[in-house]
Design a protein around this motif. Sequence first.
Motif, PDB file in Angstrom:
ATOM      1  N   MET A   1     -14.802   0.240  -6.504  1.00 39.77           N
ATOM      2  CA  MET A   1     -13.751  -0.519  -7.181  1.00 39.77           C
ATOM      3  C   MET A   1     -12.867  -1.183  -6.134  1.00 39.77           C
ATOM      4  SD  MET A   1     -11.091   2.483  -8.411  1.00 39.77           S
ATOM      5  CE  MET A   1      -9.824   1.296  -8.827  1.00 39.77           C
ATOM      6  N   PRO A   2     -12.231  -2.325  -6.468  1.00 36.60           N
ATOM      7  CA  PRO A   2     -11.344  -2.983  -5.504  1.00 36.60           C
ATOM      8  C   PRO A   2      -9.993  -2.268  -5.427  1.00 36.60           C
ATOM      9  CG  PRO A   2     -11.445  -4.214  -7.549  1.00 36.60           C
ATOM     10  CD  PRO A   2     -12.437  -3.101  -7.695  1.00 36.60           C
ATOM     11  N   TYR A   3      -9.493  -2.135  -4.211  1.00 34.16           N
ATOM     12  CA  TYR A   3      -8.175  -1.526  -3.996  1.00 34.16           C
ATOM     13  C   TYR A   3      -7.240  -2.587  -3.448  1.00 34.16           C
ATOM     14  CZ  TYR A   3     -10.856   2.759  -4.527  1.00 34.16           C
ATOM     15  OH  TYR A   3     -11.671   3.746  -5.010  1.00 34.16           O
ATOM     16  N   ASN A   4      -5.963  -2.473  -3.764  1.00 33.54           N
ATOM     17  CA  ASN A   4      -4.993  -3.499  -3.380  1.00 33.54           C
ATOM     18  C   ASN A   4      -4.246  -3.080  -2.115  1.00 33.54           C
ATOM     19  OD1 ASN A   4      -3.255  -5.632  -3.237  1.00 33.54           O
ATOM     20  ND2 ASN A   4      -2.004  -5.030  -5.013  1.00 33.54           N
ATOM     21  N   PHE A   5      -4.804  -3.429  -0.970  1.00 31.63           N
ATOM     22  CA  PHE A   5      -4.148  -3.110   0.290  1.00 31.63           C
ATOM     23  C   PHE A   5      -3.057  -4.132   0.635  1.00 31.63           C
ATOM     24  CE2 PHE A   5      -8.374  -1.097   0.702  1.00 31.63           C
ATOM     25  CZ  PHE A   5      -7.950   0.219   0.894  1.00 31.63           C
ATOM     26  N   ASP A   6      -2.937  -5.192  -0.164  1.00 34.03           N
ATOM     27  CA  ASP A   6      -1.865  -6.166   0.040  1.00 34.03           C
ATOM     28  C   ASP A   6      -0.562  -5.731  -0.639  1.00 34.03           C
ATOM     29  OD1 ASP A   6      -3.075  -8.250   1.592  1.00 34.03           O
ATOM     30  OD2 ASP A   6      -4.267  -8.777  -0.168  1.00 34.03           O
ATOM     31  N   GLU A   7      -0.629  -4.694  -1.433  1.00 33.83           N
ATOM     32  CA  GLU A   7       0.562  -4.250  -2.164  1.00 33.83           C
ATOM     33  C   GLU A   7       1.638  -3.747  -1.198  1.00 33.83           C
ATOM     34  OE1 GLU A   7       1.936  -0.840  -5.418  1.00 33.83           O
ATOM     35  OE2 GLU A   7      -0.130  -0.905  -4.669  1.00 33.83           O
ATOM     36  N   ILE A   9       4.617  -1.549  -0.018  1.00 36.36           N
ATOM     37  CA  ILE A   9       5.158  -0.246  -0.387  1.00 36.36           C
ATOM     38  C   ILE A   9       6.489  -0.063   0.346  1.00 36.36           C
ATOM     39  CG2 ILE A   9       4.738   2.235  -0.503  1.00 36.36           C
ATOM     40  CD1 ILE A   9       2.657   0.603  -2.028  1.00 36.36           C
ATOM     41  N   GLU A  10       7.564   0.088  -0.381  1.00 40.99           N
ATOM     42  CA  GLU A  10       8.867   0.299   0.254  1.00 40.99           C
ATOM     43  C   GLU A  10       8.953   1.745   0.755  1.00 40.99           C
ATOM     44  OE1 GLU A  10      11.665   0.008   2.194  1.00 40.99           O
ATOM     45  OE2 GLU A  10      11.791  -1.826   0.964  1.00 40.99           O
ATOM     46  N   ARG A  11       9.002   1.895   2.061  1.00 44.32           N
ATOM     47  CA  ARG A  11       9.025   3.237   2.647  1.00 44.32           C
ATOM     48  C   ARG A  11      10.403   3.595   3.212  1.00 44.32           C
ATOM     49  NH1 ARG A  11       4.160   4.238   6.600  1.00 44.32           N
ATOM     50  NH2 ARG A  11       4.772   6.374   6.133  1.00 44.32           N
ATOM     51  N   ARG A  12      11.287   2.633   3.291  1.00 44.69           N
ATOM     52  CA  ARG A  12      12.627   2.951   3.787  1.00 44.69           C
ATOM     53  C   ARG A  12      13.314   3.912   2.824  1.00 44.69           C
ATOM     54  NH1 ARG A  12      12.305  -2.681   4.475  1.00 44.69           N
ATOM     55  NH2 ARG A  12      12.341  -3.390   6.633  1.00 44.69           N
ATOM     56  N   GLY A  13      14.080   4.835   3.404  1.00 46.44           N
ATOM     57  CA  GLY A  13      14.817   5.781   2.587  1.00 46.44           C
ATOM     58  C   GLY A  13      14.000   6.953   2.098  1.00 46.44           C
ATOM     59  N   THR A  14      12.797   7.130   2.661  1.00 44.94           N
ATOM     60  CA  THR A  14      11.941   8.259   2.255  1.00 44.94           C
ATOM     61  C   THR A  14      11.818   9.309   3.361  1.00 44.94           C
ATOM     62  OG1 THR A  14       9.915   7.149   3.016  1.00 44.94           O
ATOM     63  CG2 THR A  14      10.598   6.739   0.740  1.00 44.94           C
ATOM     64  N   GLY A  15      12.694   9.220   4.366  1.00 47.39           N
ATOM     65  CA  GLY A  15      12.577  10.148   5.497  1.00 47.39           C
ATOM     66  C   GLY A  15      11.334   9.879   6.308  1.00 47.39           C
ATOM     67  N   CYS A  16      10.973   8.603   6.410  1.00 51.73           N
ATOM     68  CA  CYS A  16       9.729   8.177   7.047  1.00 51.73           C
ATOM     69  C   CYS A  16       9.956   7.927   8.540  1.00 51.73           C
ATOM     70  CB  CYS A  16       9.257   6.906   6.348  1.00 51.73           C
ATOM     71  SG  CYS A  16       7.951   6.017   7.162  1.00 51.73           S
ATOM     72  N   VAL A  17       9.166   8.561   9.385  1.00 55.36           N
ATOM     73  CA  VAL A  17       9.296   8.381  10.826  1.00 55.36           C
ATOM     74  C   VAL A  17       9.124   6.912  11.203  1.00 55.36           C
ATOM     75  CG1 VAL A  17       8.177   8.857  13.049  1.00 55.36           C
ATOM     76  CG2 VAL A  17       8.639  10.730  11.463  1.00 55.36           C
ATOM     77  N   LYS A  18       8.157   6.259  10.596  1.00 47.09           N
ATOM     78  CA  LYS A  18       7.836   4.887  10.973  1.00 47.09           C
ATOM     79  C   LYS A  18       8.962   3.919  10.633  1.00 47.09           C
ATOM     80  CE  LYS A  18       4.053   1.512  10.527  1.00 47.09           C
ATOM     81  NZ  LYS A  18       2.722   1.272   9.910  1.00 47.09           N
ATOM     82  N   TRP A  19       9.580   4.084   9.468  1.00 47.45           N
ATOM     83  CA  TRP A  19      10.547   3.106   8.977  1.00 47.45           C
ATOM     84  C   TRP A  19      12.005   3.574   9.059  1.00 47.45           C
ATOM     85  CZ3 TRP A  19       9.605  -1.891   7.428  1.00 47.45           C
ATOM     86  CH2 TRP A  19       8.257  -2.255   7.285  1.00 47.45           C
ATOM     87  N   ASP A  20      12.246   4.870   9.048  1.00 49.25           N
ATOM     88  CA  ASP A  20      13.617   5.367   8.987  1.00 49.25           C
ATOM     89  C   ASP A  20      14.147   5.910  10.311  1.00 49.25           C
ATOM     90  OD1 ASP A  20      13.974   4.756   6.290  1.00 49.25           O
ATOM     91  OD2 ASP A  20      13.157   6.665   5.619  1.00 49.25           O
ATOM     92  N   LYS A  47      -0.854   3.063   0.262  1.00 52.68           N
ATOM     93  CA  LYS A  47      -0.938   4.274  -0.540  1.00 52.68           C
ATOM     94  C   LYS A  47      -2.253   4.989  -0.256  1.00 52.68           C
ATOM     95  CE  LYS A  47       1.856   3.114  -4.606  1.00 52.68           C
ATOM     96  NZ  LYS A  47       1.828   2.880  -6.079  1.00 52.68           N
ATOM     97  N   ALA A  48      -2.220   6.307  -0.373  1.00 52.49           N
ATOM     98  CA  ALA A  48      -3.452   7.078  -0.225  1.00 52.49           C
ATOM     99  C   ALA A  48      -4.417   6.740  -1.361  1.00 52.49           C
ATOM    100  CB  ALA A  48      -3.131   8.571  -0.225  1.00 52.49           C
ATOM    101  N   ALA A 383      -2.279  -1.557  10.561  1.00 49.96           N
ATOM    102  CA  ALA A 383      -2.580  -0.917   9.280  1.00 49.96           C
ATOM    103  C   ALA A 383      -1.420  -1.115   8.309  1.00 49.96           C
ATOM    104  CB  ALA A 383      -2.877   0.560   9.483  1.00 49.96           C
ATOM    105  N   CYS A 384      -1.299  -2.343   7.841  1.00 54.02           N
ATOM    106  CA  CYS A 384      -0.231  -2.719   6.924  1.00 54.02           C
ATOM    107  C   CYS A 384      -0.698  -3.958   6.159  1.00 54.02           C
ATOM    108  CB  CYS A 384       1.064  -2.998   7.691  1.00 54.02           C
ATOM    109  SG  CYS A 384       0.933  -4.350   8.886  1.00 54.02           S
ATOM    110  N   PRO A 385      -0.008  -4.332   5.077  1.00 51.76           N
ATOM    111  CA  PRO A 385      -0.377  -5.573   4.388  1.00 51.76           C
ATOM    112  C   PRO A 385      -0.365  -6.764   5.351  1.00 51.76           C
ATOM    113  CG  PRO A 385       1.122  -4.295   3.026  1.00 51.76           C
ATOM    114  CD  PRO A 385       1.054  -3.590   4.350  1.00 51.76           C
ATOM    115  N   LYS A 386      -1.305  -7.678   5.179  1.00 54.89           N
ATOM    116  CA  LYS A 386      -1.458  -8.787   6.117  1.00 54.89           C
ATOM    117  C   LYS A 386      -0.170  -9.589   6.274  1.00 54.89           C
ATOM    118  CE  LYS A 386      -4.061 -13.033   7.015  1.00 54.89           C
ATOM    119  NZ  LYS A 386      -5.076 -13.974   6.512  1.00 54.89           N
ATOM    120  N   ARG A 387       0.541  -9.815   5.182  1.00 53.56           N
ATOM    121  CA  ARG A 387       1.777 -10.613   5.262  1.00 53.56           C
ATOM    122  C   ARG A 387       2.778  -9.954   6.206  1.00 53.56           C
ATOM    123  NH1 ARG A 387       4.632 -12.331  -0.263  1.00 53.56           N
ATOM    124  NH2 ARG A 387       2.640 -13.457  -0.381  1.00 53.56           N
TER     125      ARG A 387
END
Length: 402
Positions: A1-7, A9-20, A47-48, A383-387
Amino acid sequence: MPYNFDEPIERRGTGCVKWDAEAPRQTGGWLPPGGIIPMWVADMDFKAAPAILDAVSKRAAHGVFGYTIVEEDYYDAIISWFQRRHHWAIQREDILYTTGVIPAMSCAIKALTMPGEKVLILSPDYNCFFSSIRNNGCEVSESVLRPGRNIQEHGFEVDWEDFEERCADEKTTAFLLCNPHNPTGRVWTKEELERMAEICHRHHVYIISDEIHCELIMPGHQFCPMGTVAPDAIILNSPTKSFNIAGLQIANIICSQPAWRRRIDRAININEVCDVNPFGPVALKAAYNESEDWIDELNQYLWKNYQALRQFFAEELPSCKVCPLEGTYLVWVDVSYYCDTVAAYDNVEELCDHLLTEGKVWVNPGTMYGAESGKGYIRINIACPKRQMMEGLKRIKATITR
């Protein structure tokens, strides 16, 4: 099935090492994360796989998260995955679970070496290799990879003469391999692995192979487990990097030698990384049993991102040299033109500081992976959306050409 890797995902404010996390300046001090595009830590902004999300949600719905038993179907999932996907027959008794590949690495080094001995690596290499070796009281022996005839076409290769000379050193006890290789993106061929194994065996050097990136393989390349070439190698693997579930903390050590396995198992308990959380085994089973199509589509998306990055550098920053990406989602780029030829920056650390503070894009300087071997390079996570990736690349160009 096709998966939407362009979606997005707001990760700020989730205690995320990468973004926070605050970004460290190479020259000292910290920069708040607001407005920064992070292209540094090896963590995906996708998303996983749906099967993993479903399995973890069902486990969470139970509501009780006590101590966890790792059951037989966990081992069955590992054995089945590596047999059908990589033609590697793993025996149930050879598997030891733990919380992560870095703890697994430290346990293997603790079990098989003595303080003061040397552990060989191929430099530049994943920065935690250096700390894991030193934290166990050993010395790092760096065999520096050589650029191919044309680094943009041939990447890096092993300096076999130097590799053997370091293996022959009586203080060298173990060889710690990154397969596929982080940060250069190499996927070692079967012939290369056979040559490494032959040299190590001849000089009685243990082989410890970190294979956490083994499912992130680009078109035209094939991952070869070191365990199929050297059955006595100690293999460290996990679905966490490939399936973007690092926070669930699960990994495995594969060791076919009973005496070594007992020592490693003892080190797991000494280091107190013998217990895993309730979600790790559940996620591993969903990844290996139900998510093969997801990883295949992910690799196609990453490959398209890499091609877009390569085209961008060719057209917009042709003085930079992009190394071939055979595996992982981490692109190794030679930016020495801006540090040496035009001398816009004193070194790559200063360049990365400028990208962070002025361009609001966070990449890792190559010197994180080898003080000498990483000079003039940066590592970029795609490893992120192309945009999002393209916006980061535009910021890189605007900053270093300003």
